[in-house]
Design a protein around this motif. Structure first.
Motif, PDB file in Angstrom:
ATOM      1  N   MET A  38      -4.977   6.235  -5.218  1.00 28.50           N
ATOM      2  CA  MET A  38      -4.454   7.102  -6.255  1.00 28.50           C
ATOM      3  C   MET A  38      -3.130   7.666  -5.737  1.00 28.50           C
ATOM      4  O   MET A  38      -2.427   6.998  -5.012  1.00 28.50           O
ATOM      5  CB  MET A  38      -5.471   8.200  -6.563  1.00 28.50           C
ATOM      6  CG  MET A  38      -6.857   7.657  -6.920  1.00 28.50           C
ATOM      7  SD  MET A  38      -6.904   6.686  -8.450  1.00 28.50           S
ATOM      8  CE  MET A  38      -6.872   7.995  -9.656  1.00 28.50           C
ATOM      9  N   SER A  39      -2.810   8.888  -6.046  1.00 26.11           N
ATOM     10  CA  SER A  39      -1.568   9.460  -5.539  1.00 26.11           C
ATOM     11  C   SER A  39      -1.611   9.558  -4.023  1.00 26.11           C
ATOM     12  O   SER A  39      -2.617   9.954  -3.435  1.00 26.11           O
ATOM     13  CB  SER A  39      -1.359  10.855  -6.145  1.00 26.11           C
ATOM     14  OG  SER A  39      -2.424  11.716  -5.807  1.00 26.11           O
ATOM     15  N   ASN A  40      -0.510   9.140  -3.384  1.00 29.57           N
ATOM     16  CA  ASN A  40      -0.389   9.147  -1.922  1.00 29.57           C
ATOM     17  C   ASN A  40      -1.463   8.313  -1.236  1.00 29.57           C
ATOM     18  O   ASN A  40      -1.838   8.583  -0.097  1.00 29.57           O
ATOM     19  CB  ASN A  40      -0.435  10.590  -1.384  1.00 29.57           C
ATOM     20  CG  ASN A  40       0.675  11.451  -1.942  1.00 29.57           C
ATOM     21  OD1 ASN A  40       1.810  11.000  -2.057  1.00 29.57           O
ATOM     22  ND2 ASN A  40       0.357  12.682  -2.301  1.00 29.57           N
ATOM     23  N   GLY A  41      -1.977   7.288  -1.930  1.00 27.14           N
ATOM     24  CA  GLY A  41      -2.955   6.405  -1.326  1.00 27.14           C
ATOM     25  C   GLY A  41      -4.360   6.975  -1.253  1.00 27.14           C
ATOM     26  O   GLY A  41      -5.234   6.382  -0.624  1.00 27.14           O
ATOM     27  N   GLU A  42      -4.599   8.101  -1.893  1.00 22.01           N
ATOM     28  CA  GLU A  42      -5.911   8.758  -1.847  1.00 22.01           C
ATOM     29  C   GLU A  42      -6.995   7.819  -2.375  1.00 22.01           C
ATOM     30  O   GLU A  42      -6.843   7.188  -3.424  1.00 22.01           O
ATOM     31  CB  GLU A  42      -5.883  10.033  -2.692  1.00 22.01           C
ATOM     32  CG  GLU A  42      -7.178  10.812  -2.691  1.00 22.01           C
ATOM     33  CD  GLU A  42      -7.137  11.993  -3.651  1.00 22.01           C
ATOM     34  OE1 GLU A  42      -8.138  12.709  -3.735  1.00 22.01           O
ATOM     35  OE2 GLU A  42      -6.085  12.176  -4.306  1.00 22.01           O
ATOM     36  N   LEU A  43      -8.109   7.729  -1.652  1.00 16.72           N
ATOM     37  CA  LEU A  43      -9.194   6.822  -2.036  1.00 16.72           C
ATOM     38  C   LEU A  43      -9.992   7.350  -3.220  1.00 16.72           C
ATOM     39  O   LEU A  43     -10.444   6.570  -4.058  1.00 16.72           O
ATOM     40  CB  LEU A  43     -10.132   6.592  -0.849  1.00 16.72           C
ATOM     41  CG  LEU A  43      -9.538   5.809   0.325  1.00 16.72           C
ATOM     42  CD1 LEU A  43     -10.529   5.778   1.481  1.00 16.72           C
ATOM     43  CD2 LEU A  43      -9.174   4.398  -0.093  1.00 16.72           C
ATOM     44  N   THR A  88      -5.750   1.327   2.222  1.00 21.71           N
ATOM     45  CA  THR A  88      -6.565   0.519   3.135  1.00 21.71           C
ATOM     46  C   THR A  88      -6.636   1.158   4.510  1.00 21.71           C
ATOM     47  O   THR A  88      -7.674   1.113   5.178  1.00 21.71           O
ATOM     48  CB  THR A  88      -6.010  -0.914   3.232  1.00 21.71           C
ATOM     49  OG1 THR A  88      -5.858  -1.456   1.919  1.00 21.71           O
ATOM     50  CG2 THR A  88      -6.942  -1.808   4.030  1.00 21.71           C
ATOM     51  N   SER A  89      -5.539   1.758   4.948  1.00 21.08           N
ATOM     52  CA  SER A  89      -5.555   2.477   6.221  1.00 21.08           C
ATOM     53  C   SER A  89      -6.553   3.628   6.185  1.00 21.08           C
ATOM     54  O   SER A  89      -7.341   3.815   7.114  1.00 21.08           O
ATOM     55  CB  SER A  89      -4.159   3.023   6.549  1.00 21.08           C
ATOM     56  OG  SER A  89      -3.294   2.000   6.968  1.00 21.08           O
ATOM     57  N   TYR A  90      -6.529   4.389   5.097  1.00 22.42           N
ATOM     58  CA  TYR A  90      -7.474   5.493   4.976  1.00 22.42           C
ATOM     59  C   TYR A  90      -8.920   4.981   4.983  1.00 22.42           C
ATOM     60  O   TYR A  90      -9.804   5.593   5.588  1.00 22.42           O
ATOM     61  CB  TYR A  90      -7.216   6.274   3.689  1.00 22.42           C
ATOM     62  CG  TYR A  90      -5.911   7.035   3.684  1.00 22.42           C
ATOM     63  CD1 TYR A  90      -5.249   7.347   4.867  1.00 22.42           C
ATOM     64  CD2 TYR A  90      -5.331   7.454   2.492  1.00 22.42           C
ATOM     65  CE1 TYR A  90      -4.056   8.043   4.871  1.00 22.42           C
ATOM     66  CE2 TYR A  90      -4.131   8.165   2.480  1.00 22.42           C
ATOM     67  CZ  TYR A  90      -3.497   8.451   3.662  1.00 22.42           C
ATOM     68  OH  TYR A  90      -2.319   9.144   3.650  1.00 22.42           O
ATOM     69  N   LYS A 103       8.930   5.805   5.224  1.00 18.12           N
ATOM     70  CA  LYS A 103       8.376   7.097   4.828  1.00 18.12           C
ATOM     71  C   LYS A 103       7.086   6.972   4.034  1.00 18.12           C
ATOM     72  O   LYS A 103       6.351   7.944   3.871  1.00 18.12           O
ATOM     73  CB  LYS A 103       9.413   7.879   4.018  1.00 18.12           C
ATOM     74  CG  LYS A 103      10.612   8.321   4.846  1.00 18.12           C
ATOM     75  CD  LYS A 103      11.581   9.140   4.012  1.00 18.12           C
ATOM     76  CE  LYS A 103      12.754   9.599   4.867  1.00 18.12           C
ATOM     77  NZ  LYS A 103      13.728  10.404   4.084  1.00 18.12           N
ATOM     78  N   ASN A 104       6.810   5.765   3.511  1.00 18.02           N
ATOM     79  CA  ASN A 104       5.574   5.532   2.768  1.00 18.02           C
ATOM     80  C   ASN A 104       4.461   4.981   3.656  1.00 18.02           C
ATOM     81  O   ASN A 104       3.387   4.644   3.166  1.00 18.02           O
ATOM     82  CB  ASN A 104       5.829   4.558   1.611  1.00 18.02           C
ATOM     83  CG  ASN A 104       6.779   5.136   0.578  1.00 18.02           C
ATOM     84  OD1 ASN A 104       6.667   6.296   0.204  1.00 18.02           O
ATOM     85  ND2 ASN A 104       7.723   4.328   0.125  1.00 18.02           N
ATOM     86  N   SER A 105       4.717   4.879   4.939  1.00 13.21           N
ATOM     87  CA  SER A 105       3.721   4.344   5.862  1.00 13.21           C
ATOM     88  C   SER A 105       2.549   5.312   5.995  1.00 13.21           C
ATOM     89  O   SER A 105       2.715   6.532   5.871  1.00 13.21           O
ATOM     90  CB  SER A 105       4.358   4.112   7.240  1.00 13.21           C
ATOM     91  OG  SER A 105       3.431   3.525   8.135  1.00 13.21           O
ATOM     92  N   PRO A 106       1.341   4.792   6.225  1.00  6.29           N
ATOM     93  CA  PRO A 106       0.175   5.674   6.396  1.00  6.29           C
ATOM     94  C   PRO A 106       0.416   6.717   7.491  1.00  6.29           C
ATOM     95  O   PRO A 106       0.975   6.402   8.542  1.00  6.29           O
ATOM     96  CB  PRO A 106      -0.943   4.699   6.805  1.00  6.29           C
ATOM     97  CG  PRO A 106      -0.499   3.375   6.297  1.00  6.29           C
ATOM     98  CD  PRO A 106       0.992   3.374   6.368  1.00  6.29           C
ATOM     99  N   TYR A 107       0.032   7.941   7.216  1.00  2.00           N
ATOM    100  CA  TYR A 107       0.064   9.042   8.170  1.00  2.00           C
ATOM    101  C   TYR A 107       1.478   9.463   8.575  1.00  2.00           C
ATOM    102  O   TYR A 107       1.649  10.196   9.549  1.00  2.00           O
ATOM    103  CB  TYR A 107      -0.776   8.700   9.414  1.00  2.00           C
ATOM    104  CG  TYR A 107      -2.200   8.348   9.066  1.00  2.00           C
ATOM    105  CD1 TYR A 107      -3.100   9.324   8.676  1.00  2.00           C
ATOM    106  CD2 TYR A 107      -2.626   7.016   9.055  1.00  2.00           C
ATOM    107  CE1 TYR A 107      -4.390   9.000   8.305  1.00  2.00           C
ATOM    108  CE2 TYR A 107      -3.913   6.683   8.681  1.00  2.00           C
ATOM    109  CZ  TYR A 107      -4.792   7.675   8.307  1.00  2.00           C
ATOM    110  OH  TYR A 107      -6.067   7.363   7.935  1.00  2.00           O
ATOM    111  N   TYR A 108       2.471   9.018   7.824  1.00  2.28           N
ATOM    112  CA  TYR A 108       3.850   9.393   8.154  1.00  2.28           C
ATOM    113  C   TYR A 108       4.041  10.911   8.125  1.00  2.28           C
ATOM    114  O   TYR A 108       4.806  11.470   8.910  1.00  2.28           O
ATOM    115  CB  TYR A 108       4.813   8.727   7.163  1.00  2.28           C
ATOM    116  CG  TYR A 108       6.270   8.978   7.464  1.00  2.28           C
ATOM    117  CD1 TYR A 108       6.973   8.152   8.336  1.00  2.28           C
ATOM    118  CD2 TYR A 108       6.944  10.045   6.874  1.00  2.28           C
ATOM    119  CE1 TYR A 108       8.312   8.392   8.616  1.00  2.28           C
ATOM    120  CE2 TYR A 108       8.282  10.297   7.148  1.00  2.28           C
ATOM    121  CZ  TYR A 108       8.961   9.459   8.016  1.00  2.28           C
ATOM    122  OH  TYR A 108      10.284   9.694   8.301  1.00  2.28           O
TER     123      TYR A 108
END
Length: 414
Positions: free
Chosen positions: A197-202, A236-238, A285-290
């Motif tokens: 979802m937003s910001n990669g939220e699962l 996927t990282s999350y 800047k869009n990388s996981p945990y940036y």
């Protein structure tokens, strides 16, 4: 004309009336039958009450074919689903893309999309029973998937991932195959079925809309057709971190040792474990945990002066516990890597100053005069171009990592 009345019925009535009662009576039956068939084909008939199985197709209204707005990200998938016939619109010409989908409705759509054989509804049984039975027979759904057994509840993203993963991976259809929820979500994101979802939220407990469910089913069909789908690296990282404690495979295509990992200290009363290893591409800047370590971005460089803008940052969450006090004792906090790769060390920038204290001189050390425990982050940075040119430089050092075989030293010696 009353609101909601269909103009085709009005035209049909006027024609029959003008032809005369006797002639119209003979023709009415034929024309009414033909009209009803035509209307059924374009999906204007109302569905049976309470059944997703009888949802109608859409009226041709607007560029999308519906009176309501269809989100751009779902438009092509919805059109594909309509052609395949496993989903339909509503009698008022809308699709209602933001409506939640129930568990039963989702199972019905998947069964129809996959062309699974199903029986008929038994007298007194709920309308969805044949679809649920078909899904169970195909081993893509299990009764224990829904603890409360209520199939009329809205479908969650996690529940959707279970069916999706079993549908694309034959080995997961085996009734003896045991997978936990974190494994389902990771496999679903890794294969591109579920995206963030937003910001990669699962949002594993988030509800599923009609638009989302159609997009996911279309992705299932694409994978079964042999396609490899793009995946959301952040989501996927999350999911991988939730499952394994690290996003190594998502970022670099390999795995570390199983976490949590206990590291050697040669001190039976001093324990050090790592329970998370996070990899971030500091050039993206869009990388996981940036955004997880703002103090590093604020200073812009590592403690040795190395800039981060061309690096991979590796953040290791370290837990330390001392159960026996040693007078004036320090434990040198450093790593030993079994290769010649030169890592820039950032040390424990975020360590919590609770009971165990950290002493910084030439290298950080943990003070062992008191009993207690704390945790913090230990950072390493690897040159991105060098790491990408030789994948082994990313994997081997962390796989073989260990503490130096140093017990402790006194404060005076340090």
């Amino acid at each position: 004309m009353l609101t909601g009345e269909n103009p085709l019925f009005a035209v049909l009535f006027l024609l029959i009336f003008e032809w005369g009662f006797e002639r119209g009576r003979s023709m009415m039956k034929k024309m009414f039958t033909a009209a009803m068939l035509s209307l059924a084909l374009v999906g204007i008939l109302f569905p049976a009450s309470g059944t997703a199985a009888a949802e109608p197709s859409a009226n041709a209204a607007g560029s999308s074919g519906f009176k309501d707005s269809i989100p751009e990200w779902a438009a092509s998938d919805i059109q594909g689903a309509l052609k395949q016939g496993y989903v339909k619109g509503y009698p008022d010409g809308t699709f209602k893309p933001d409506n939640n989908v129930t568990r039963a409705e989702y199972i019905k759509m998947v069964v129809d999309a996959l062309g699974l054989e199903k029986g008929t509804v038994k007298s007194g049984a709920p309308w969805f029973e044949p679809y649920v039975d078909a899904a169970i027979a195909a081993n893509i759904h299990r009764e224990k998937d829904f603890v409360d057994g209520n199939l009329n509840k809205p479908m969650t993203r996690l529940e959707m991932s279970r069916i999706a993963v079993r549908a694309i991976k034959p080995e997961f259809k085996d009734p003896s195959a045991l997978m936990d929820d974190k494994s389902f979500m990771y496999n679903a994101t890794k294969r591109g079925i579920i995206r963030g979802m937003s910001n990669g939220e699962l949002a594993v407990d988030g509800l599923t809309t009609r638009a989302q469910s159609v997009v996911v089913i279309q992705r299932i069909l694409s994978i079964l057709a042999g396609e490899t789908l793009p995946f959301d690296k952040v989501a996927t990282s999350y999911a991988e971190v939730a499952l394994r404690g690290t996003n190594f495979e998502t970022m670099w295509g390999a795995r570390t040792k199983k976490l949590p990992l206990e590291l050697r200290t040669n001190l039976p009363d001093f324990k050090v474990t790592i329970d998370q290893i996070l990899v971030t591409d500091m050039t993206d800047k869009n990388s996981p945990y940036y955004n997880n370590f703002p103090e590093l971005r604020t200073i812009g460089v590592l403690t040795d002066g190395t800039k981060l803008d061309n690096k991979y940052l590796i953040a290791m969450h370290v837990n330390l516990e001392n159960t026996k006090a040693k007078e004036k004792a320090l434990w040198p906090f450093d790593w030993k890597f079994e290769n010649e790769m030169d890592y820039a060390r950032v040390y424990l920038h975020s360590i919590k100053k609770e009971s165990l204290k950290v002493s910084f001189k030439e290298s950080p050390a943990i003070r062992l005069e008191t009993v207690g425990k704390t945790d913090g982050w230990y950072f390493l940075a690897i040159d991105k171009k060098l790491a990408d040119s030789d994948p082994k430089t990313k994997i081997i050092p962390l796989y073989n990592m260990m503490f130096q075989n140093v017990e402790y030293v006194t404060a005076e010696e340090w």
